[in-house]
Design an enzyme around this catalytic site. Structure first.
Site, mmCIF file in Angstrom:
data_model
loop_
_atom_site.group_PDB
_atom_site.id
_atom_site.type_symbol
_atom_site.label_atom_id
_atom_site.label_comp_id
_atom_site.label_asym_id
_atom_site.label_seq_id
_atom_site.Cartn_x
_atom_site.Cartn_y
_atom_site.Cartn_z
ATOM 1 N N TYR A 37 0.859 -1.189 0.000
ATOM 2 C CA TYR A 37 0.000 0.000 0.000
ATOM 3 C C TYR A 37 0.890 1.233 0.000
ATOM 4 O O TYR A 37 1.883 1.269 -0.711
ATOM 5 C CB TYR A 37 -0.967 -0.071 1.195
ATOM 6 C CG TYR A 37 -2.114 0.897 1.078
ATOM 7 C CD1 TYR A 37 -2.909 0.924 -0.062
ATOM 8 C CD2 TYR A 37 -2.406 1.774 2.103
ATOM 9 C CE1 TYR A 37 -3.960 1.815 -0.190
ATOM 10 C CE2 TYR A 37 -3.463 2.670 1.994
ATOM 11 C CZ TYR A 37 -4.234 2.686 0.846
ATOM 12 O OH TYR A 37 -5.264 3.575 0.728
ATOM 13 N N LYS A 92 -20.492 -20.749 -8.430
ATOM 14 C CA LYS A 92 -19.820 -20.605 -9.727
ATOM 15 C C LYS A 92 -18.367 -20.193 -9.512
ATOM 16 O O LYS A 92 -17.441 -20.673 -10.192
ATOM 17 C CB LYS A 92 -20.555 -19.548 -10.554
ATOM 18 C CG LYS A 92 -20.223 -19.578 -12.019
ATOM 19 C CD LYS A 92 -21.046 -20.618 -12.737
ATOM 20 C CE LYS A 92 -20.805 -20.570 -14.231
ATOM 21 N NZ LYS A 92 -21.817 -21.297 -14.989
ATOM 22 N N GLU A 134 -24.743 -14.872 -15.797
ATOM 23 C CA GLU A 134 -25.308 -16.098 -15.238
ATOM 24 C C GLU A 134 -26.766 -15.899 -14.854
ATOM 25 O O GLU A 134 -27.131 -14.894 -14.225
ATOM 26 C CB GLU A 134 -24.499 -16.501 -13.993
ATOM 27 C CG GLU A 134 -24.794 -17.864 -13.462
ATOM 28 C CD GLU A 134 -24.169 -18.958 -14.309
ATOM 29 O OE1 GLU A 134 -24.574 -20.126 -14.151
ATOM 30 O OE2 GLU A 134 -23.280 -18.655 -15.116
ATOM 31 N N ASP A 135 -27.586 -16.868 -15.225
ATOM 32 C CA ASP A 135 -28.973 -16.952 -14.741
ATOM 33 C C ASP A 135 -29.759 -15.664 -14.970
ATOM 34 O O ASP A 135 -30.429 -15.153 -14.067
ATOM 35 C CB ASP A 135 -28.986 -17.331 -13.252
ATOM 36 C CG ASP A 135 -28.482 -18.747 -13.011
ATOM 37 O OD1 ASP A 135 -28.311 -19.485 -14.001
ATOM 38 O OD2 ASP A 135 -28.252 -19.107 -11.852
ATOM 39 N N ASP A 160 -25.204 -19.809 -19.579
ATOM 40 C CA ASP A 160 -26.443 -20.559 -19.802
ATOM 41 C C ASP A 160 -26.681 -20.781 -21.291
ATOM 42 O O ASP A 160 -27.275 -21.792 -21.686
ATOM 43 C CB ASP A 160 -27.633 -19.810 -19.194
ATOM 44 C CG ASP A 160 -27.457 -19.603 -17.701
ATOM 45 O OD1 ASP A 160 -27.295 -20.592 -16.993
ATOM 46 O OD2 ASP A 160 -27.446 -18.445 -17.255
ATOM 47 N N ALA A 193 -37.094 -23.422 -26.663
ATOM 48 C CA ALA A 193 -36.622 -22.338 -27.536
ATOM 49 C C ALA A 193 -36.138 -21.158 -26.708
ATOM 50 O O ALA A 193 -36.278 -20.003 -27.102
ATOM 51 C CB ALA A 193 -37.743 -21.910 -28.485
ATOM 52 N N GLY A 194 -35.553 -21.487 -25.532
ATOM 53 C CA GLY A 194 -34.982 -20.449 -24.688
ATOM 54 C C GLY A 194 -33.537 -20.165 -25.043
ATOM 55 O O GLY A 194 -33.048 -20.546 -26.117
ATOM 56 N N ALA A 195 -32.840 -19.534 -24.093
ATOM 57 C CA ALA A 195 -31.474 -19.084 -24.360
ATOM 58 C C ALA A 195 -30.551 -20.233 -24.729
ATOM 59 O O ALA A 195 -29.811 -20.163 -25.711
ATOM 60 C CB ALA A 195 -30.936 -18.345 -23.134
ATOM 61 N N ASN A 285 -33.486 -30.503 -16.409
ATOM 62 C CA ASN A 285 -33.095 -30.848 -15.042
ATOM 63 C C ASN A 285 -34.175 -30.416 -14.067
ATOM 64 O O ASN A 285 -34.778 -29.368 -14.253
ATOM 65 C CB ASN A 285 -31.764 -30.167 -14.680
ATOM 66 C CG ASN A 285 -30.587 -31.117 -14.787
ATOM 67 O OD1 ASN A 285 -30.720 -32.298 -14.500
ATOM 68 N ND2 ASN A 285 -29.444 -30.598 -15.188
ATOM 69 N N ASN A 318 -21.939 -27.980 -17.608
ATOM 70 C CA ASN A 318 -21.256 -26.769 -18.070
ATOM 71 C C ASN A 318 -19.882 -26.564 -17.443
ATOM 72 O O ASN A 318 -19.070 -25.798 -17.971
ATOM 73 C CB ASN A 318 -22.117 -25.539 -17.792
ATOM 74 C CG ASN A 318 -23.283 -25.431 -18.748
ATOM 75 O OD1 ASN A 318 -23.620 -26.384 -19.448
ATOM 76 N ND2 ASN A 318 -23.915 -24.270 -18.793
#
Length: 748
Positions: A37, A92, A134-135, A160, A193-195, A285, A318
């Site tokens: 410092y 994560k 995420e999410d 995702d 048909a999502g992400a 899931n 993932n």
């Protein structure tokens, strides 16, 4: 307690949560603090002001990723808000650190407005080397990622979307090969048909699937061009010109089903309606669109099945992707994670699944069989090789595509990555690289053991050695075929070979040791004796044995036939123990029960020579319960006399001292402040124990309680390179000791 109660207890145990911050530089003195410092910190600040890219040189930015969420689509829980999503984001961070040694700050943002998220995340660019989104619910996640990628000069990755796409893409590459189908001919149906579904469809096209062969279904049925106006622009990208219909209609005649929707919506009849040898990725899931056993039982031909669950083969997880993709991207200071880098990651994963699986990985998953085929098309998350395969592939792709700020030597890069997973890998890489420079012929005496066969394959595949397997040829060939190894091993089958000249050679040298000609002929049927004779006759360079029998019985034949070196009276067993930032060699742990001063002195010299083969400059301490005469007993006097002999020997060109206690040898302050007269001015890295009992106990305590990784035992003092493997060792241990044996032979 059930899983939920266990999880609550796990998270609230002191300290609460799963991550913390630790310092990476010394902070023990006033000078340390003045460097960390004020006033010293001003120097790197000025450097970064004048040369902005030097921020990677002077700060942690280059190894720091933000895991960012608004909690709107949290891990099967839905919109639970930012604060409730924090345990997931911490988790994560744990995965980033555990699998790729990447540091993480988790950031939960109290906004679900894309403009607000882009503004908040964009403003933090100076802090981070990369952003992991995420999410975040669709379609907002597409917009947030797209805008941030345009705005920021660091990688932005929405896991995702792309994680599932990359891992399932790797599975698709291998599944298509096993099914005997070309990617550009596959008819692929998506449920959802999502992400993640849209990103996966896009990625499959990048891999070679034809866009017109992709059919996407949402909760209303097939996304067709006639529905184009009623769906969002992201779904519209995969609107089909086929007639309207439901999921069952879409699956009829399809080669591939990709489920990213809800559980239980596919029945056996729908699987039966698919094309031959169908590929079924049911990844909802916790319950897949169709159960594993149900799908496999639906047909007589091969159903190649993957799910998102860990209790079935081929888990699309993932964690196989994001840590290693970011590792490669960070290490070349990439400005983005582009499509070429994602494709490189998928292809590297697919290729890894075709390789022999380490024993430690098999054991971690309950000893279930793991061999490339319908039940094993993607690697397991706990396979440490994923880091060494995926990160370099991603880094290389980043360099080739032009989004890397810096280039890497990929060979030395793998060595750096190995160092991140432990010092033992870094140390072994030194030896294995030396071995590869001039591979030698290594006899594997128990050559028809499956582990030895797998080790031989790896030695050939990696160019470390030229193995010779002693054993039953028919059994060896059967194991090679069963394991699917592309390998034509060099085999010496004692039951089929003419061993007369080896028996005669052994008889000539052991006839005065009680061995008759008939007994010599019987002895060379034994792999240990035959291997020892081959080494002594210079028809092989080194010998490995001991995997299937006790150490003393494995050691006896080499001692009788090969013997110790001309300048040695004694052999000894040495373990190399590696800690996070330290390496020590411990001897003798396997051979000499109650050594005198001559034995200890000789063992010290041999162990120091071994340390130098690992590019470690030896500093030897002869251990006792006494410090430099503080206790005057015969037990303390033996290592003291050994140290005196070594110090008075002009040929000894390394520092050595003793007798001393173990903490004196290892703690710098104790050594240099209390015993400034010592020949050691730094902590010892060669520890010579006073007897076998102490050595064996000591190394095992360090290994089990100190968290050290052990490599060995390595046999020193022999006339030719011989190493005795411990019973039950893994294939990697055999490969490592073979590498040491090759380097030993090179020294010859």
């Amino acid at each position: 307690m059930g899983l939920e109660e266990d999880a609550l207890d796990y998270h609230r145990r002191d300290p609460p949560g799963k991550i913390a911050i630790e310092t990476t530089k010394p902070t023990n003195t006033q000078r340390d603090l003045s460097l960390a410092y004020s006033p010293g910190v001003a120097a790197p600040c000025r450097e970064i002001r004048d040369a902005p890219n030097s921020v990677f040189e002077y700060t942690a930015k280059g190894n720091l990723v933000a895991v960012v969420s608004d909690g709107s689509a949290t891990l099967g829980l839905g919109d639970i808000g930012p604060q409730a999503s924090k345990p997931v984001m911490e988790g994560k961070g744990v995965l980033f650190k555990r699998f790729a040694d990447i540091d993480v700050f988790d950031l939960e943002l109290d906004t679900d407005d894309p403009d607000g998220m882009v503004q908040a995340i964009g403003a933090m660019e100076p802090t981070f080397g990369g952003i992991n989104l995420e999410d975040i619910k669709a379609p907002e996640c597409f917009e947030v990622e797209s805008r941030l990628r345009e705005r920021l000069d660091i990688p932005v990755f929405h896991d995702d979307q792309h994680g599932t796409a990359i891992i399932s893409g790797a599975a698709l590459l291998n599944a298509a090969e096993l099914a005997g189908k070309d990617l550009d001919e596959l008819e692929v149906v998506f449920s959802g048909a999502g992400a993640s579904a849209i990103a996966s469809a896009r990625f499959y096209v990048s891999l070679g699937v034809e866009r017109e062969n992709v059919t996407m279904c949402d909760s209303s049925g097939i996304v067709t061009e006639s529905r184009a106006e009623e769906v969002n622009r992201f779904k519209r990208e995969f609107a089909s010109d086929r007639p309207e219909g439901n999921l069952a209609d879409a699956m009829e005649g399809a080669d591939v089903f990709v489920g990213l929707s809800v559980g239980g919506i596919v029945d056996q009849g729908m699987i039966r309606s698919m094309a031959s040898n169908p590929i079924v990725f049911a990844m909802a899931n916790p319950d897949p669109e169709i159960g594993y056993e149900e799908a496999k039982a639906a047909r007589d031909d091969t159903v190649i099945m993957a799910t998102g669950r860990s209790d079935y083969p081929n888990q699309v997880n993932n964690v196989l992707g994001f840590p290693f993709i970011f590792r490669g991207a960070l290490d070349v200071r990439a400005t983005e994670i582009d499509e070429a880098m994602k494709v490189a990651a998928a292809r590297a994963l697919a290729e890894l699944a075709r390789k022999d699986v380490p024993d430690a990985v098999v054991r971690a998953y309950g000893d279930e069989p793991m061999q490339f085929g319908p039940e094993y098309i993607i690697p397991k998350p706990l396979d440490p090789r994923v880091l060494f395969e995926v990160a370099p592939a991603v880094a290389e792709a980043a360099i080739e595509s032009g989004c890397a700020r810096t280039e890497l030597d990929l060979d030395t890069y793998v060595e750096r990555l190995e160092g991140r997973l432990g010092k033992s890998r870094e140390m072994m890489r030194v030896v294995l690289n030396k071995a590869k420079s001039d591979p030698k012929r290594v006899v594997l005496a128990e050559g028809d053991d499956e582990k030895m066969i797998r080790a031989a394959y790896q030695l050939v595949d990696q160019g470390i050695a030229r193995p010779l397997l002693i054993g039953d040829r028919d059994r060896i060939d059967a194991v090679v075929e069963a394991l699917g190894l592309s390998f034509d091993p060099d085999v010496l089958d004692p039951s089929a070979a003419d061993l007369d000249r080896y028996a005669e050679w052994l008889y000539e040298r052991r006839q005065r040791k009680g061995v008759t000609r008939r007994e010599a002929a019987e002895l060379v049927q034994n792999g240990d004796y035959l291997g020892s004779v081959l080494v002594e006759m210079d028809e092989a360079d080194a010998l490995l044995t001991g995997l299937t029998h006790h150490y003393p019985s494995a050691l006896r034949p080499p001692l009788e036939v090969v013997g110790t070196a001309p300048d040695a009276e004694y052999a000894a067993g040495v373990y190399m123990l590696t800690f996070k930032n330290r390496v020590v060699f411990c001897a003798d742990a396997t051979v000499n029960v109650d050594p005198d001063a001559d034995v200890l002195a000789e063992v010290t010299r041999h162990t120091a020579e071994l340390a130098r083969r690992f590019n470690v400059e030896p500093r030897a301490a002869l251990l006792s319960y006494s410090d430099f005469g503080s206790v005057d007993t015969e037990g303390a006097a033996v290592p003291r006399r050994a140290a005196e002999r070594l110090r008075s020997d002009p040929s000894v060109d390394f520092p050595v001292d003793g007798e001393m206690q173990a903490d004196t040898a290892l703690v710098e302050e104790m050594l240099t402040e209390s015993y400034e007269f010592s020949e050691l001015d730094e902590p010892a890295n060669v520890l010579i124990f006073p007897n076998l009992e102490a050595g064996n106990i000591g190394y095992k305590l360090l290994q089990r309680l100190g968290g050290a990784e052990a490599i060995g035992p390595m046999l020193v003092g022999m006339d030719k390179p011989v190493h005795i493997i411990q019973r039950g060792d893994e294939v990697k241990d055999v490969v490592n000791l073979a590498g040491v044996a090759v380097v030993d032979a090179q020294q010859e």
